[in-house]
Design a protein around this motif. Sequence first.
Motif, PDB file in Angstrom:
ATOM      1  N   THR A   1      49.473  35.177  23.473  1.00 52.70           N
ATOM      2  CA  THR A   1      50.405  35.847  24.374  1.00 52.70           C
ATOM      3  C   THR A   1      49.690  36.905  25.219  1.00 52.70           C
ATOM      4  OG1 THR A   1      50.996  37.409  22.603  1.00 52.70           O
ATOM      5  CG2 THR A   1      52.385  35.462  22.877  1.00 52.70           C
ATOM      6  N   LYS A   2      50.195  37.081  26.426  1.00 50.35           N
ATOM      7  CA  LYS A   2      49.693  38.109  27.339  1.00 50.35           C
ATOM      8  C   LYS A   2      50.459  39.408  27.091  1.00 50.35           C
ATOM      9  CE  LYS A   2      49.007  34.614  30.954  1.00 50.35           C
ATOM     10  NZ  LYS A   2      49.425  34.158  32.284  1.00 50.35           N
ATOM     11  N   PRO A   3      49.796  40.550  27.218  1.00 44.81           N
ATOM     12  CA  PRO A   3      48.362  40.729  27.487  1.00 44.81           C
ATOM     13  C   PRO A   3      47.520  40.385  26.253  1.00 44.81           C
ATOM     14  CG  PRO A   3      49.375  42.855  27.080  1.00 44.81           C
ATOM     15  CD  PRO A   3      50.496  41.841  27.082  1.00 44.81           C
ATOM     16  N   PHE A   4      46.286  40.012  26.474  1.00 41.82           N
ATOM     17  CA  PHE A   4      45.414  39.591  25.381  1.00 41.82           C
ATOM     18  C   PHE A   4      44.049  40.256  25.541  1.00 41.82           C
ATOM     19  CE2 PHE A   4      45.144  36.688  28.937  1.00 41.82           C
ATOM     20  CZ  PHE A   4      43.780  36.606  29.175  1.00 41.82           C
ATOM     21  N   GLY A   5      43.330  40.348  24.446  1.00 37.68           N
ATOM     22  CA  GLY A   5      41.956  40.841  24.482  1.00 37.68           C
ATOM     23  C   GLY A   5      41.013  39.679  24.744  1.00 37.68           C
ATOM     24  N   THR A   6      40.029  39.893  25.602  1.00 33.03           N
ATOM     25  CA  THR A   6      39.135  38.786  25.953  1.00 33.03           C
ATOM     26  C   THR A   6      38.287  38.345  24.750  1.00 33.03           C
ATOM     27  OG1 THR A   6      37.545  40.420  26.802  1.00 33.03           O
ATOM     28  CG2 THR A   6      39.020  39.364  28.388  1.00 33.03           C
ATOM     29  N   ARG A   7      37.905  39.290  23.899  1.00 30.73           N
ATOM     30  CA  ARG A   7      37.122  38.906  22.715  1.00 30.73           C
ATOM     31  C   ARG A   7      37.956  38.052  21.775  1.00 30.73           C
ATOM     32  NH1 ARG A   7      34.245  44.073  20.166  1.00 30.73           N
ATOM     33  NH2 ARG A   7      33.519  42.435  18.761  1.00 30.73           N
TER      34      ARG A   7
ATOM     35  N   ILE B   1      44.941  21.940  22.569  1.00 27.63           N
ATOM     36  CA  ILE B   1      45.675  22.667  23.604  1.00 27.63           C
ATOM     37  C   ILE B   1      46.003  24.065  23.095  1.00 27.63           C
ATOM     38  CG2 ILE B   1      47.833  22.788  24.925  1.00 27.63           C
ATOM     39  CD1 ILE B   1      47.936  19.734  24.831  1.00 27.63           C
ATOM     40  N   ILE B   2      45.702  25.061  23.903  1.00 22.54           N
ATOM     41  CA  ILE B   2      46.095  26.442  23.617  1.00 22.54           C
ATOM     42  C   ILE B   2      46.974  26.926  24.755  1.00 22.54           C
ATOM     43  CG2 ILE B   2      45.312  28.820  23.287  1.00 22.54           C
ATOM     44  CD1 ILE B   2      42.689  27.771  22.214  1.00 22.54           C
ATOM     45  N   PHE B   3      48.131  27.482  24.413  1.00 19.83           N
ATOM     46  CA  PHE B   3      48.967  28.122  25.423  1.00 19.83           C
ATOM     47  C   PHE B   3      48.524  29.568  25.594  1.00 19.83           C
ATOM     48  CE2 PHE B   3      52.313  24.818  24.520  1.00 19.83           C
ATOM     49  CZ  PHE B   3      52.350  24.321  25.812  1.00 19.83           C
ATOM     50  N   LEU B   4      48.471  30.007  26.854  1.00 22.06           N
ATOM     51  CA  LEU B   4      48.134  31.391  27.205  1.00 22.06           C
ATOM     52  C   LEU B   4      49.268  31.869  28.094  1.00 22.06           C
ATOM     53  CD1 LEU B   4      45.935  33.607  27.031  1.00 22.06           C
ATOM     54  CD2 LEU B   4      44.966  32.652  29.134  1.00 22.06           C
ATOM     55  N   THR B   5      50.195  32.638  27.532  1.00 23.14           N
ATOM     56  CA  THR B   5      51.462  32.876  28.229  1.00 23.14           C
ATOM     57  C   THR B   5      52.060  34.238  27.901  1.00 23.14           C
ATOM     58  OG1 THR B   5      53.751  32.068  28.420  1.00 23.14           O
ATOM     59  CG2 THR B   5      52.638  31.683  26.339  1.00 23.14           C
ATOM     60  N   ALA B   6      52.944  34.692  28.791  1.00 19.34           N
ATOM     61  CA  ALA B   6      53.668  35.941  28.559  1.00 19.34           C
ATOM     62  C   ALA B   6      54.894  35.736  27.687  1.00 19.34           C
ATOM     63  CB  ALA B   6      54.078  36.554  29.899  1.00 19.34           C
ATOM     64  N   ARG B   7      55.255  34.495  27.387  1.00 17.87           N
ATOM     65  CA  ARG B   7      56.452  34.215  26.590  1.00 17.87           C
ATOM     66  C   ARG B   7      56.099  34.359  25.116  1.00 17.87           C
ATOM     67  NH1 ARG B   7      58.934  28.971  29.722  1.00 17.87           N
ATOM     68  NH2 ARG B   7      60.420  29.052  27.983  1.00 17.87           N
ATOM     69  N   ALA B   8      56.547  35.480  24.524  1.00 16.27           N
ATOM     70  CA  ALA B   8      56.080  35.866  23.198  1.00 16.27           C
ATOM     71  C   ALA B   8      57.104  35.668  22.080  1.00 16.27           C
ATOM     72  CB  ALA B   8      55.649  37.336  23.211  1.00 16.27           C
ATOM     73  N   ALA B   9      58.311  35.216  22.394  1.00 10.81           N
ATOM     74  CA  ALA B   9      59.337  35.059  21.362  1.00 10.81           C
ATOM     75  C   ALA B   9      58.939  33.976  20.360  1.00 10.81           C
ATOM     76  CB  ALA B   9      60.681  34.711  22.001  1.00 10.81           C
TER      77      ALA B   9
END
Length: 236
Positions: free
Chosen positions: A104-110, A79-87
């Motif tokens: 964390t968002k924003p992220f680079g696609t590469r 499982i990978i979280f892809l989220t704006a919550r960066a704390a």
Amino acid sequence: MSQTIFLLEDDADISRLVQYHLESTGFSVRPYPAVGQILQDAERQPPALFLLDIMVPGGDGLDLCRRLRQNPTLSIIPIIFLTARAAENDRVHGLELGADDYITKPFGTRELVARVKAVLRRFERPTTPSMVKFDNIEIDAGAMQLRVGGELVTTTATEFRLLDYLARHPGRVFSRDHLLDAVWGDARFVTPRSVDVYVRRIREKIELDPETPRFLKTMRGAGYRFEIPKAAQIPA
């Protein structure tokens, strides 16, 4: 066959962007804008990996992660979280629930594609399966299974890799940084605190009293050491 990734993301633009870049790399992506049927679909056709946003309609990624880790059929899937919550506390909470990476968002696609591939590599089974046995514990690297007292104990693949690594090097003291390199490799979201979270989770599964561990010892100021009886069956 291409590996299928289940993507939970309610932002349509981000979902399309992630799907495009992962499919361009050879993956198959099944997008979900809400929690909905994702668990039921996964039980029918398990994916290679879950990529979860946290804040989505009809539930959240954290609760879904918790339910996946409690599901015997799906618990081993990364499982990978892809989220704006960066704390940092959010990251640690994600780890405690059993996530294997946290982007964390924003992220680079590469970077996203590279980290998906890195997590999947950590889940590959060894080409020379072997088993470590000691006390009432069996660590089967070929099947990526842990048994305690003859009973199958659910682990995530990252938990299993850390336990297997430590058990194959009994008596050696490993710093947290060494374990990060050995088990997580280039997954830079993890920190020394992340190792402590995983050690606690492993102790809860193999130790009779996790607060007074027999096997997985803390070496204050140095790291961790795994101790097992000399009669244990350890492959060379």
